[in-house]
Design a protein around this motif. Structure first.
Motif, PDB file in Angstrom:
ATOM      1  N   PRO A  39     -13.377   6.824 -10.497  1.00  0.00           N
ATOM      2  CA  PRO A  39     -12.475   5.813 -10.468  1.00  0.00           C
ATOM      3  C   PRO A  39     -11.069   6.336 -10.341  1.00  0.00           C
ATOM      4  O   PRO A  39     -10.375   6.051  -9.567  1.00  0.00           O
ATOM      5  CB  PRO A  39     -12.454   5.389 -11.928  1.00  0.00           C
ATOM      6  N   MET A  40     -10.867   7.693 -10.725  1.00  0.00           N
ATOM      7  CA  MET A  40      -9.666   8.320 -10.512  1.00  0.00           C
ATOM      8  C   MET A  40      -9.499   8.752  -8.955  1.00  0.00           C
ATOM      9  O   MET A  40      -8.307   8.718  -8.284  1.00  0.00           O
ATOM     10  CB  MET A  40      -9.611   9.754 -11.281  1.00  0.00           C
ATOM     11  N   SER A  95      -7.273   8.018  -3.647  1.00  0.00           N
ATOM     12  CA  SER A  95      -7.078   7.807  -2.259  1.00  0.00           C
ATOM     13  C   SER A  95      -6.440   6.402  -1.810  1.00  0.00           C
ATOM     14  O   SER A  95      -5.655   6.279  -0.748  1.00  0.00           O
ATOM     15  CB  SER A  95      -8.748   7.584  -2.058  1.00  0.00           C
ATOM     16  N   TRP A  96      -6.691   5.370  -2.745  1.00  0.00           N
ATOM     17  CA  TRP A  96      -5.857   4.254  -2.432  1.00  0.00           C
ATOM     18  C   TRP A  96      -4.523   4.459  -2.305  1.00  0.00           C
ATOM     19  O   TRP A  96      -3.613   3.948  -1.314  1.00  0.00           O
ATOM     20  CB  TRP A  96      -6.150   3.201  -3.558  1.00  0.00           C
ATOM     21  N   ILE A 119     -12.161   3.193   1.981  1.00  0.00           N
ATOM     22  CA  ILE A 119     -11.902   3.893   0.855  1.00  0.00           C
ATOM     23  C   ILE A 119     -13.161   4.175   0.061  1.00  0.00           C
ATOM     24  O   ILE A 119     -13.370   5.103  -0.756  1.00  0.00           O
ATOM     25  CB  ILE A 119     -10.943   3.121  -0.115  1.00  0.00           C
ATOM     26  N   SER A 120     -14.005   3.100   0.068  1.00  0.00           N
ATOM     27  CA  SER A 120     -15.200   3.343  -0.384  1.00  0.00           C
ATOM     28  C   SER A 120     -16.114   4.437  -0.035  1.00  0.00           C
ATOM     29  O   SER A 120     -17.052   4.996  -0.300  1.00  0.00           O
ATOM     30  CB  SER A 120     -16.081   1.988  -0.493  1.00  0.00           C
ATOM     31  N   ALA A 121     -15.821   4.528   1.416  1.00  0.00           N
ATOM     32  CA  ALA A 121     -16.493   5.662   2.218  1.00  0.00           C
ATOM     33  C   ALA A 121     -16.121   7.013   1.739  1.00  0.00           C
ATOM     34  O   ALA A 121     -16.973   8.099   1.698  1.00  0.00           O
ATOM     35  CB  ALA A 121     -16.427   5.495   3.668  1.00  0.00           C
ATOM     36  N   THR A 122     -14.973   7.189   1.142  1.00  0.00           N
ATOM     37  CA  THR A 122     -14.586   8.423   0.412  1.00  0.00           C
ATOM     38  C   THR A 122     -15.550   8.874  -0.568  1.00  0.00           C
ATOM     39  O   THR A 122     -15.692  10.251  -0.848  1.00  0.00           O
ATOM     40  CB  THR A 122     -13.213   8.162   0.140  1.00  0.00           C
ATOM     41  N   PHE A 123     -16.193   7.788  -1.300  1.00  0.00           N
ATOM     42  CA  PHE A 123     -16.979   8.394  -2.443  1.00  0.00           C
ATOM     43  C   PHE A 123     -18.314   8.851  -1.599  1.00  0.00           C
ATOM     44  O   PHE A 123     -18.782   9.791  -2.081  1.00  0.00           O
ATOM     45  CB  PHE A 123     -17.705   6.924  -3.112  1.00  0.00           C
ATOM     46  N   MET A 173      -1.659  15.808   0.280  1.00  0.00           N
ATOM     47  CA  MET A 173      -1.624  14.854  -0.860  1.00  0.00           C
ATOM     48  C   MET A 173      -2.820  14.651  -1.144  1.00  0.00           C
ATOM     49  O   MET A 173      -3.346  14.620  -2.583  1.00  0.00           O
ATOM     50  CB  MET A 173      -0.807  13.411  -0.598  1.00  0.00           C
ATOM     51  N   ILE A 174      -3.980  14.449  -0.470  1.00  0.00           N
ATOM     52  CA  ILE A 174      -5.371  14.401  -0.626  1.00  0.00           C
ATOM     53  C   ILE A 174      -5.908  15.633  -1.569  1.00  0.00           C
ATOM     54  O   ILE A 174      -6.567  15.530  -2.551  1.00  0.00           O
ATOM     55  CB  ILE A 174      -6.260  14.146   0.550  1.00  0.00           C
ATOM     56  N   MET A 175      -5.512  16.690  -0.936  1.00  0.00           N
ATOM     57  CA  MET A 175      -6.008  18.043  -1.495  1.00  0.00           C
ATOM     58  C   MET A 175      -5.392  18.159  -2.984  1.00  0.00           C
ATOM     59  O   MET A 175      -6.027  18.602  -3.981  1.00  0.00           O
ATOM     60  CB  MET A 175      -5.652  19.364  -0.868  1.00  0.00           C
ATOM     61  N   ILE A 176      -4.016  17.905  -3.153  1.00  0.00           N
ATOM     62  CA  ILE A 176      -3.475  17.941  -4.398  1.00  0.00           C
ATOM     63  C   ILE A 176      -3.928  16.824  -5.495  1.00  0.00           C
ATOM     64  O   ILE A 176      -4.341  16.942  -6.525  1.00  0.00           O
ATOM     65  CB  ILE A 176      -1.931  17.804  -4.402  1.00  0.00           C
ATOM     66  N   GLY A 177      -4.061  15.626  -4.649  1.00  0.00           N
ATOM     67  CA  GLY A 177      -4.762  14.515  -5.538  1.00  0.00           C
ATOM     68  C   GLY A 177      -6.236  14.823  -5.949  1.00  0.00           C
ATOM     69  O   GLY A 177      -6.671  14.814  -7.224  1.00  0.00           O
ATOM     70  N   TYR A 178      -7.166  15.280  -5.034  1.00  0.00           N
ATOM     71  CA  TYR A 178      -8.438  15.415  -5.022  1.00  0.00           C
ATOM     72  C   TYR A 178      -8.542  16.497  -6.184  1.00  0.00           C
ATOM     73  O   TYR A 178      -9.488  16.446  -7.091  1.00  0.00           O
ATOM     74  CB  TYR A 178      -9.267  15.697  -3.656  1.00  0.00           C
ATOM     75  N   GLU A 179      -7.856  17.614  -5.626  1.00  0.00           N
ATOM     76  CA  GLU A 179      -8.135  18.993  -6.759  1.00  0.00           C
ATOM     77  C   GLU A 179      -7.563  18.403  -7.952  1.00  0.00           C
ATOM     78  O   GLU A 179      -8.329  18.900  -9.185  1.00  0.00           O
ATOM     79  CB  GLU A 179      -7.329  20.191  -6.224  1.00  0.00           C
TER      80      GLU A 179
END
Length: 350
Positions: A31-32, A37-38, A93-97, A327-333
């Motif tokens: 969920p996070m 990603s959204w 976005i679901s594909a990111t899962f 942003m993805i790396m900061i958000g993902y990590e």
């Protein structure tokens, strides 16, 4: 040995700098990750519209460059034109899962079964396979959204071969009755059938698989260089500068700057991946929208664009990739660190 000679060996506490699949509480992670990603995709989508139009125009017959394209779209078509096609890309976005799951699981399998433990090697391999796994979702949504992006000025961005779909849209008499996305889906299906939604599938793979490999290789190279430079700076400061306080020394030792470095490394890797794969990206989007064959598209690019194929739409792609990757790396990590199981929380390095 006497009691006075007896000692207790104290082991160093474990530090986790790379959060692995086994460390995660997936009920928190997914969920996070979706929310992260959204948010990032929503903020950066206008760059995708600008990039698509720049890459589809012949030479510079519509826009002089990125800034001109952005303000021209905003002034003549309105703010929402910069988000045209956004909702069609929501399935991505679901594909990111899928990407995250394949990437993390494959990293684990490569480490355990193939004994490949170097992040600089295992991550590009896992990233390439993960990129391939999401193409079934990305290709059709890309094709639909690209037609939506250029809808208002279709004649300026499409070739003669793509006229059938544009003509179908013009003549469907559904403009005020059905949303543009549904109309585009209907037109593609009517003209090309289901195959039309996967036009240029391999060209898309040729972009995103190398891009994934390129990104992760560059990312770990940049991160390693930053960490090495930072450690060298700390060593120099200890020798030349004032003595560290206990708080400063603790901060430098426990890697408190790791997340910041990961953000900068992500930005650099995104830029390198954009530059390295830009000609393939131009080829992909033209095959999908102009509806020409691979060889015909290559011939046209050589004839009409020449060396410009290396820079066409590159500026917004570099900016978008750099910002998105950072942003993805900061958000993902951050999400991974926040989603670790309770027993690992104290060991995670921020």
């Amino acid at each position: 040995m006497t009691s006075s000679e007896t000692f207790t060996e104290v082991s160093e506490p474990m530090e986790i700098q790379i959060v692995e699949w086994d460390h995660l509480d997936l009920w928190k992670f997914y969920p996070m990750a979706l929310a992260s990603s959204w948010s990032i995709r929503s903020a950066l989508y206008p760059m995708q519209v600008v990039k698509a139009r720049l890459q589809l125009q012949q030479q510079n017959n519509v826009y002089r460059g990125m800034t001109h394209a952005f303000f021209d779209i905003f002034r003549k078509e309105g703010f929402f034109a910069l988000y045209r096609g956004f909702w069609i890309t929501v399935p991505q976005i679901s594909a990111t899962f899928v990407y995250s799951s394949v990437y993390e699981r494959l990293r684990k399998e490569l480490a355990e079964r193939a004994k490949i433990t170097s992040p600089a090697l295992v991550s590009p391999l896992a990233g390439g396979v993960a990129s391939l796994s999401i193409e079934l979702v990305y290709v059709p949504t890309d094709i639909i959204s690209q037609y939506m992006m250029i809808h208002k000025k279709a004649a300026s961005f499409t070739g003669s071969s793509s006229g059938a779909i544009i003509d179908c849209l013009k003549n469907d008499k559904l403009e005020n009755r059905v949303t543009l996305g549904i109309r585009v889906i209907r037109a593609i299906y009517k003209v090309d059938g289901l195959v039309g939604f996967y036009r240029g599938f391999w060209s898309s793979c040729f972009v995103y698989v190398p891009s994934g490999v390129f990104f992760w290789s560059s990312y770990y190279w940049a991160l390693s260089a930053m960490q090495s430079s930072y450690n060298s700076f700390l060593s120099w400061r200890r020798r030349k500068g004032p003595t560290f306080t206990n708080e400063e020394n603790s901060s430098s030792n426990n890697g408190q700057n790791l997340l910041v470095m990961q953000g900068f490394a992500g930005a650099l890797a995104g830029m390198f991946a954009a530059i390295g794969t830009n000609p393939l990206e131009v080829l992909r989007i033209r095959i999908q929208v102009h509806r020409t064959s691979y060889m015909e598209t290559v011939k046209r690019l050589i004839k009409y664009e020449g060396v410009r194929v290396f820079t066409k739409g590159l500026a917004p792609r570099i900016i978008s990739n750099a910002l998105y990757s950072s942003m993805i790396m900061i958000g993902y990590e951050t999400v991974k660190r926040m989603s670790v199981l309770p027993e690992f929380k104290e060991a995670v390095v921020w």
